[in-house]
Design an enzyme around this catalytic site. Structure first.
Site, PDB file in Angstrom:
ATOM      1  N   ASP A 102       0.913  -1.212   0.145  1.00  0.00           N
ATOM      2  CA  ASP A 102      -0.073  -0.011   0.122  1.00  0.00           C
ATOM      3  C   ASP A 102       0.747   1.019  -0.138  1.00  0.00           C
ATOM      4  OD1 ASP A 102       1.049  -0.285   2.662  1.00  0.00           O
ATOM      5  OD2 ASP A 102      -0.696   0.862   3.378  1.00  0.00           O
ATOM      6  N   GLU A 134       3.462   1.772   2.516  1.00  0.00           N
ATOM      7  CA  GLU A 134       4.514   0.451   2.334  1.00  0.00           C
ATOM      8  C   GLU A 134       4.611  -0.494   3.492  1.00  0.00           C
ATOM      9  OE1 GLU A 134       7.971   3.760   2.420  1.00  0.00           O
ATOM     10  OE2 GLU A 134       7.640   3.238   0.439  1.00  0.00           O
TER      11      GLU A 134
HETATM   12  C1  NOJ Z   1       9.033   2.960   6.243  1.00  0.00           C
HETATM   13  C2  NOJ Z   1       7.547   3.234   5.634  1.00  0.00           C
HETATM   14  O1  NOJ Z   1       7.898   4.457   4.864  1.00  0.00           O
HETATM   15  C3  NOJ Z   1       6.503   3.637   6.580  1.00  0.00           C
HETATM   16  O2  NOJ Z   1       5.400   4.030   5.963  1.00  0.00           O
HETATM   17  C4  NOJ Z   1       6.406   2.478   7.452  1.00  0.00           C
HETATM   18  O3  NOJ Z   1       5.347   2.886   8.513  1.00  0.00           O
HETATM   19  C5  NOJ Z   1       7.752   2.062   8.135  1.00  0.00           C
HETATM   20  N1  NOJ Z   1       8.875   1.937   7.132  1.00  0.00           N
HETATM   21  C6  NOJ Z   1       7.574   0.947   8.999  1.00  0.00           C
HETATM   22  O4  NOJ Z   1       7.353  -0.092   8.161  1.00  0.00           O
HETATM   23  C1  NOJ Z   2       6.611   6.926   4.422  1.00  0.00           C
HETATM   24  C2  NOJ Z   2       5.189   6.955   3.962  1.00  0.00           C
HETATM   25  O1  NOJ Z   2       4.520   5.976   4.501  1.00  0.00           O
HETATM   26  C3  NOJ Z   2       5.154   6.906   2.683  1.00  0.00           C
HETATM   27  O2  NOJ Z   2       3.924   7.003   1.806  1.00  0.00           O
HETATM   28  C4  NOJ Z   2       6.316   7.769   1.737  1.00  0.00           C
HETATM   29  O3  NOJ Z   2       5.818   7.503   0.240  1.00  0.00           O
HETATM   30  C5  NOJ Z   2       7.243   7.665   2.241  1.00  0.00           C
HETATM   31  N1  NOJ Z   2       7.253   7.803   3.715  1.00  0.00           N
HETATM   32  C6  NOJ Z   2       8.271   8.743   1.699  1.00  0.00           C
HETATM   33  O4  NOJ Z   2       7.835  10.022   2.160  1.00  0.00           O
END
Ligand code: NOJ
Ligand code: NOJ
Length: 416
Positions: A188, A191
């Protein structure tokens, strides 16, 4: 009589223009924060140490390291740039994106992020993330339409959409990918969860529809028909996210990997989907969307201590069970609710959300990724590019909402 009539007319006009011009303190802040957002957003496009076309998610290089080009973040940010009509920046982004597509990546076009030299990031990550190509296709298809209207068909055919398979242009390659991969589960936008997501699907659906229109304009009739048929097939799947027993839109169905503790299935991603796809499939006044927004507001109000301090509106997070940095409100999700209310013409509610953002900002207007759920101070990646983009699109929605109102109504905006 005539003189008297025009005297009244002029007094009337003067009264309304004065009330429209005299901006209150809140509106002055909006203007200033919008300018700051543009400046700081642009500072994250091709900063020192990166190749042209790169949009870094944030200048933060550790805790967290966001010094990468994310396909999703970049597509959303460049949609704002396209709106501002910056041809040179768009051109660099288009060339860089085509390079991303050609780079040998682990999951092909579903690869979520790239190093700032354009090479794919191939460490462990939640991949593929198939919203990326769909969002990029949407941003560039809309930009292509603008270019066609101003007579730049040659540029469009050369760099954006040329009817040929295998594809040699960025939009065509993205659309082929979307058209052939929308049935697969993927990670999603956060991520974290692999499954079928409303956010990803609505972006894919709308990319296929608008891509089909563009294909038709460029005489790629077979492709136009194919993309449209895929969009219709996808619509059947999208309907399954509308949960009629709860009256809500659920973000994820058929989870097959990733986080397992998102029990509520309530996710601000649903609202972001509607804002980003701008699809007639889910109009902003859809009752299921409204219920979802209200459920999110209730839930985030309940769980965040920072929402019990009497500040306006509600600081909004990604989803209630979030644990990333302890699970906090985010600027971009809070701005999304402002934009949602502006799009519905609910100015006072939108303003309450913007006023809420203001409370958590430092004097210089810098916006990080998150807001500490207890203290209200900013947290995680500094100067998140997407935070600025979300503020700008909310302000733009506000301008349209104000513009479509009767002047007397517009001046009746609540002040915070
Ligand atoms: C990095 C991701 O970008 C973020 O959305 C996520 O919550 C964390 N990793 C933990 O999985
Ligand atoms: C974590 C977020 O969950 C994700 O949506 C985003 O793409 C990355 N950070 C980078 O900003």
């Amino acid at each position: 009589m005539k003189t008297r009539g025009s005297f009244f007319l002029y007094t009337f006009l003067l009264f309304f223009s004065a009330s429209a011009w005299a901006k209150n303190e809140f509106e002055q802040w909006l203007d200033r924060q919008e300018r700051i957002s543009w400046d700081r957003l642009k500072a994250n496009i091709h900063p020192e140490g990166t190749v042209p076309g790169v949009v870094i998610a944030s200048p933060s290089r550790q805790d967290p390291d966001y010094f990468f080009h994310w396909v999703r973040d970049a597509a959303l940010v460049m949609d704002v740039i396209a709106g501002g009509g910056d041809f040179a920046l768009m051109d660099r982004f288009i060339r860089f994106s085509r390079g991303n597509q050609l780079a040998p990546a682990l999951t092909g076009l579903g690869e979520p992020k790239f190093h700032v030299d354009g090479s794919p990031f191939d460490g462990p990550w939640g991949r593929p993330q198939n919203d990326g190509p769909a969002l990029r296709a949407l941003t560039l298809t809309r930009y292509a339409r603008t270019l066609l209207r101003s007579g730049q068909k040659e540029y469009v055919l050369q760099h954006l959409y040329r009817p040929e398979i295998p594809a040699h242009t960025v939009i065509k390659a993205d659309l082929e990918f979307v058209a052939h991969h929308w049935r697969a589960t993927c990670f999603d936008l956060w991520e974290e969860v692999k499954g079928h997501h409303f956010y990803t699907r609505l972006a894919q659906y709308q990319a296929l529809l608008e891509g089909s229109d563009l294909a038709l304009l460029l005489n790629d009739t077979g492709a136009a028909d194919f993309y449209r048929r895929q969009a219709f097939a996808l619509a059947t799947e999208l309907r399954k996210h509308f949960d009629s027993s709860r009256g809500l839109i659920l973000n994820t169905l058929n989870r097959d990997e990733g986080l397992h503790y998102k029990d509520s299935n309530l996710d601000t991603a649903v609202v972001l989907a509607v804002l980003h796809a701008r699809s007639q499939f889910v109009p902003v006044d859809d009752p299921f969307l409204k219920n979802t927004v209200e459920a999110l507001e209730r839930e985030f109000h309940r769980i965040y201590a920072v929402n019990h301090k009497g500040f306006p509106a509600t600081a909004i997070g990604r989803y209630p069970e979030d644990r990333y940095y302890g699970g906090n409100p985010w600027f971009l999700t809070t701005a999304a609710l402002a934009e949602y209310y502006y799009l519905r013409g609910h100015l006072a509610q939108g303003d309450a959300y913007m006023a809420r953002i203001k409370i958590h900002l430092p004097e210089n207007g810098a916006m990080d990724e998150q807001i500490d759920r207890d203290s209200g101070y900013m947290l995680s990646a500094r100067d998140l590019t997407w935070s600025y983009a979300s503020f700008i699109t909310a302000v733009e929605a506000r301008k349209r909402a104000v513009g479509s109102r009767h002047p007397a109504e517009a001046s009746a905006v609540e002040i915070f």
